[in-house]
Every structure is written in structure tokens, then in C-alpha cells.
Design a protein around this motif. Structure first.
Motif, mmCIF file in Angstrom:
data_model
loop_
_atom_site.group_PDB
_atom_site.id
_atom_site.type_symbol
_atom_site.label_atom_id
_atom_site.label_comp_id
_atom_site.label_asym_id
_atom_site.label_seq_id
_atom_site.Cartn_x
_atom_site.Cartn_y
_atom_site.Cartn_z
ATOM 1 N N PHE A 189 -13.452 -5.093 -19.608
ATOM 2 C CA PHE A 189 -14.731 -5.853 -19.367
ATOM 3 C C PHE A 189 -16.146 -5.332 -19.806
ATOM 4 O O PHE A 189 -17.070 -5.936 -19.408
ATOM 5 C CB PHE A 189 -14.774 -6.389 -17.958
ATOM 6 C CG PHE A 189 -13.551 -7.526 -17.679
ATOM 7 C CD1 PHE A 189 -13.970 -8.769 -17.432
ATOM 8 C CD2 PHE A 189 -12.215 -7.147 -17.315
ATOM 9 C CE1 PHE A 189 -13.107 -9.785 -17.068
ATOM 10 C CE2 PHE A 189 -11.439 -8.039 -17.276
ATOM 11 C CZ PHE A 189 -11.749 -9.311 -17.280
ATOM 12 N N LYS A 190 -15.911 -4.324 -20.200
ATOM 13 C CA LYS A 190 -17.560 -3.663 -20.778
ATOM 14 C C LYS A 190 -17.935 -4.456 -21.589
ATOM 15 O O LYS A 190 -19.231 -4.590 -21.520
ATOM 16 C CB LYS A 190 -16.999 -2.190 -21.266
ATOM 17 C CG LYS A 190 -18.531 -1.592 -21.751
ATOM 18 C CD LYS A 190 -18.425 -0.078 -21.744
ATOM 19 C CE LYS A 190 -19.606 0.614 -22.072
ATOM 20 N NZ LYS A 190 -21.040 -0.190 -22.018
ATOM 21 N N PRO A 191 -17.581 -4.954 -22.821
ATOM 22 C CA PRO A 191 -18.199 -6.045 -23.731
ATOM 23 C C PRO A 191 -18.804 -7.034 -22.840
ATOM 24 O O PRO A 191 -19.990 -7.468 -23.178
ATOM 25 C CB PRO A 191 -17.250 -6.602 -24.473
ATOM 26 C CG PRO A 191 -16.151 -5.403 -24.598
ATOM 27 C CD PRO A 191 -16.029 -4.912 -23.170
ATOM 28 N N ARG A 192 -18.155 -7.811 -21.569
ATOM 29 C CA ARG A 192 -18.885 -8.712 -21.304
ATOM 30 C C ARG A 192 -20.064 -8.172 -20.445
ATOM 31 O O ARG A 192 -20.988 -8.916 -20.218
ATOM 32 C CB ARG A 192 -17.798 -9.303 -20.104
ATOM 33 C CG ARG A 192 -16.863 -10.473 -20.837
ATOM 34 C CD ARG A 192 -16.070 -11.029 -19.709
ATOM 35 N NE ARG A 192 -14.920 -11.972 -20.273
ATOM 36 C CZ ARG A 192 -14.364 -12.948 -19.682
ATOM 37 N NH1 ARG A 192 -14.531 -12.744 -18.428
ATOM 38 N NH2 ARG A 192 -13.632 -13.468 -20.256
ATOM 39 N N ALA A 230 -17.013 -14.066 -15.514
ATOM 40 C CA ALA A 230 -16.506 -12.726 -15.718
ATOM 41 C C ALA A 230 -15.967 -12.302 -14.562
ATOM 42 O O ALA A 230 -14.928 -11.356 -14.436
ATOM 43 C CB ALA A 230 -17.699 -11.841 -16.304
ATOM 44 N N GLN A 231 -16.606 -12.594 -13.283
ATOM 45 C CA GLN A 231 -16.212 -12.046 -11.921
ATOM 46 C C GLN A 231 -14.683 -12.431 -11.668
ATOM 47 O O GLN A 231 -13.991 -11.884 -11.150
ATOM 48 C CB GLN A 231 -17.166 -12.420 -11.017
ATOM 49 C CG GLN A 231 -16.772 -11.861 -9.629
ATOM 50 C CD GLN A 231 -16.722 -10.234 -9.454
ATOM 51 O OE1 GLN A 231 -17.747 -9.549 -10.132
ATOM 52 N NE2 GLN A 231 -16.143 -9.577 -8.825
ATOM 53 N N ARG A 232 -14.558 -13.816 -11.984
ATOM 54 C CA ARG A 232 -13.158 -14.387 -11.597
ATOM 55 C C ARG A 232 -12.239 -13.451 -12.562
ATOM 56 O O ARG A 232 -11.074 -13.479 -12.143
ATOM 57 C CB ARG A 232 -13.279 -15.801 -11.773
ATOM 58 C CG ARG A 232 -13.842 -16.754 -10.385
ATOM 59 C CD ARG A 232 -13.680 -18.245 -10.657
ATOM 60 N NE ARG A 232 -14.194 -18.744 -11.882
ATOM 61 C CZ ARG A 232 -15.565 -19.370 -11.709
ATOM 62 N NH1 ARG A 232 -16.100 -19.001 -10.669
ATOM 63 N NH2 ARG A 232 -15.853 -19.840 -12.891
ATOM 64 N N ALA A 233 -12.490 -13.607 -13.756
ATOM 65 C CA ALA A 233 -11.604 -12.931 -14.703
ATOM 66 C C ALA A 233 -11.420 -11.485 -14.459
ATOM 67 O O ALA A 233 -10.285 -11.095 -14.435
ATOM 68 C CB ALA A 233 -12.223 -13.210 -16.210
ATOM 69 N N TYR A 234 -12.272 -10.872 -13.858
ATOM 70 C CA TYR A 234 -12.213 -9.527 -13.671
ATOM 71 C C TYR A 234 -11.141 -9.422 -12.410
ATOM 72 O O TYR A 234 -10.271 -8.472 -12.313
ATOM 73 C CB TYR A 234 -13.647 -8.790 -13.602
ATOM 74 C CG TYR A 234 -13.547 -7.417 -12.888
ATOM 75 C CD1 TYR A 234 -13.414 -6.372 -13.891
ATOM 76 C CD2 TYR A 234 -13.374 -7.045 -11.411
ATOM 77 C CE1 TYR A 234 -13.212 -5.081 -13.738
ATOM 78 C CE2 TYR A 234 -13.638 -5.643 -11.084
ATOM 79 C CZ TYR A 234 -13.312 -4.550 -12.115
ATOM 80 O OH TYR A 234 -13.227 -3.311 -11.920
ATOM 81 N N GLN A 235 -11.478 -10.153 -11.439
ATOM 82 C CA GLN A 235 -10.683 -10.065 -10.369
ATOM 83 C C GLN A 235 -9.172 -10.449 -10.539
ATOM 84 O O GLN A 235 -8.306 -9.773 -9.969
ATOM 85 C CB GLN A 235 -11.150 -10.919 -9.028
ATOM 86 C CG GLN A 235 -12.560 -10.426 -8.920
ATOM 87 C CD GLN A 235 -12.508 -9.195 -7.969
ATOM 88 O OE1 GLN A 235 -11.529 -8.480 -7.260
ATOM 89 N NE2 GLN A 235 -13.608 -8.359 -8.118
ATOM 90 N N LYS A 236 -8.835 -11.179 -11.209
ATOM 91 C CA LYS A 236 -7.612 -11.706 -11.659
ATOM 92 C C LYS A 236 -6.987 -10.572 -12.436
ATOM 93 O O LYS A 236 -5.510 -10.090 -12.161
ATOM 94 C CB LYS A 236 -7.473 -12.834 -12.745
ATOM 95 C CG LYS A 236 -6.392 -13.320 -13.049
ATOM 96 C CD LYS A 236 -6.503 -14.782 -13.878
ATOM 97 C CE LYS A 236 -5.094 -15.198 -14.426
ATOM 98 N NZ LYS A 236 -5.064 -15.804 -15.553
ATOM 99 N N ARG A 237 -7.702 -9.896 -13.531
ATOM 100 C CA ARG A 237 -6.981 -8.765 -14.041
ATOM 101 C C ARG A 237 -6.801 -7.687 -13.452
ATOM 102 O O ARG A 237 -5.731 -6.893 -13.600
ATOM 103 C CB ARG A 237 -8.024 -8.466 -15.267
ATOM 104 C CG ARG A 237 -7.877 -9.561 -16.809
ATOM 105 C CD ARG A 237 -6.436 -9.176 -17.439
ATOM 106 N NE ARG A 237 -6.444 -7.853 -18.052
ATOM 107 C CZ ARG A 237 -5.231 -7.302 -17.856
ATOM 108 N NH1 ARG A 237 -3.942 -7.853 -17.161
ATOM 109 N NH2 ARG A 237 -4.919 -6.051 -18.430
ATOM 110 N N LEU A 238 -7.701 -7.231 -12.335
ATOM 111 C CA LEU A 238 -7.559 -6.247 -11.454
ATOM 112 C C LEU A 238 -6.109 -6.457 -10.620
ATOM 113 O O LEU A 238 -5.408 -5.715 -10.608
ATOM 114 C CB LEU A 238 -8.790 -5.933 -10.630
ATOM 115 C CG LEU A 238 -8.914 -4.639 -10.083
ATOM 116 C CD1 LEU A 238 -9.041 -3.556 -11.016
ATOM 117 C CD2 LEU A 238 -10.158 -4.709 -9.358
ATOM 118 N N ARG A 239 -6.100 -7.590 -10.184
ATOM 119 C CA ARG A 239 -4.695 -7.876 -9.533
ATOM 120 C C ARG A 239 -3.792 -7.802 -10.219
ATOM 121 O O ARG A 239 -2.576 -7.212 -9.855
ATOM 122 C CB ARG A 239 -4.883 -9.508 -8.863
ATOM 123 C CG ARG A 239 -5.554 -9.389 -7.590
ATOM 124 C CD ARG A 239 -5.472 -10.982 -6.925
ATOM 125 N NE ARG A 239 -5.880 -12.024 -7.916
ATOM 126 C CZ ARG A 239 -7.085 -12.626 -8.030
ATOM 127 N NH1 ARG A 239 -8.020 -12.118 -7.570
ATOM 128 N NH2 ARG A 239 -7.297 -13.511 -8.958
#
Length: 140
Positions: A8-11, A62-71
Motif C-alpha cells: 500500500f506504499k504507492p497509494r 485505501a483504508q477499506r482495501a488495506y483492512q481487507k488485505r491485512l485480514r
């Protein structure tokens, strides 16, 4: 966590660039509000508003996608650790295990003699030698 953060660094970088652009437009408007053409100022204000909305939308996405990937990345690990912790507790006659790091403002008086964190980590690392090199014991 490092893997997901790297993904997620690029985002994150893009959002920082957009925020910097938004701030610069605000500074430009402030610096020229007394001398610039009102139409030009209105156009800059519209540009700033559009950029602000874009930043908010992209941040939320980005926050939603980050939380999903983290899960997705951590759930199997937490499941494995949970199963191992249940087995560890069962073999030692432990009925209840609290993860006090996740309990927020709850007050506990804990006897360090009953803290099984270090013993569990040692047991887990012995049973899973491939993960032992990356695991670092922490206090609770």
C-alpha cells in the motif's frame, strides 16, 4: 504487516502528493486573494474542492482495501496461533487465557508468575522451527 504496508506504499505516497497539492492550492489562494482575478480564485477554489473530495474518497477506499488485505494476510496466522494456544493451555490445565494487550482500559492485577507468554512462545517456536527465527517474544 510489513508485506501489506509495502503493497500500500504507492497509494500512501499518492495520497501524500495529493494532500501536498491541496495545501499548495490553499496557499496560492491565500497569497493572491487580494490581487487575483475573482474568476481565477473561484476556479482555484473549485480545483481545491475537487481535490479535497478526491483525497477523501481515495483515503476511504485505501483504508477499506488495506483492512481487507491485512485480514487476508493475518487471519491464517492468528488462527494458527489460536489453535496452538488452545492446545498449549489444554495440556497445562489452563482454563482461561487473556490477551491483555487487546483489552484496552480494562484493569487487571496480574501476577507475573502466571503470565504464560514466554512459555507459549518457546513452546510454539519449538513446534514450529521455521517461524522461530522471525518470532520475537514480547511482554504480553
Amino acid at each position: 504487516f510489513n508485506k501489506v504496508n509495502a503493497e500500500f506504499k504507492p497509494r500512501s505516497d499518492e495520497l501524500q502528493r495529493l494532500r501536498a497539492s491541496y495545501e499548495q492550492i490553499g496557499k496560492d489562494i491565500e497569497a493572491t486573494k487580494n490581487v487575483a482575478d475573482q474568476k481565477a480564485l473561484a476556479a482555484k477554489a473549485d480545483q481545491a474542492e475537487t481535490l479535497k473530495n478526491d483525497i477523501e474518497r481515495k483515503s476511504q477506499d485505501a483504508q477499506r482495501a488495506y483492512q481487507k488485505r491485512l485480514r487476508e494476510e493475518t487471519q491464517p496466522i492468528y488462527q494458527e496461533i489460536g489453535t496452538a494456544l488452545q492446545a498449549f493451555a489444554r495440556t497445562r490445565g489452563i482454563t482461561v487465557v487473556f490477551d491483555v494487550s487487546k483489552m484496552g482500559e480494562v484493569m487487571f492485577v496480574v501476577n507475573d508468575g502466571v503470565d504464560v507468554t514466554a512459555a507459549f512462545i518457546a513452546d510454539y517456536n519449538q513446534r514450529n522451527p521455521a517461524t522461530a527465527s522471525t518470532a520475537t517474544p514480547t511482554n504480553r
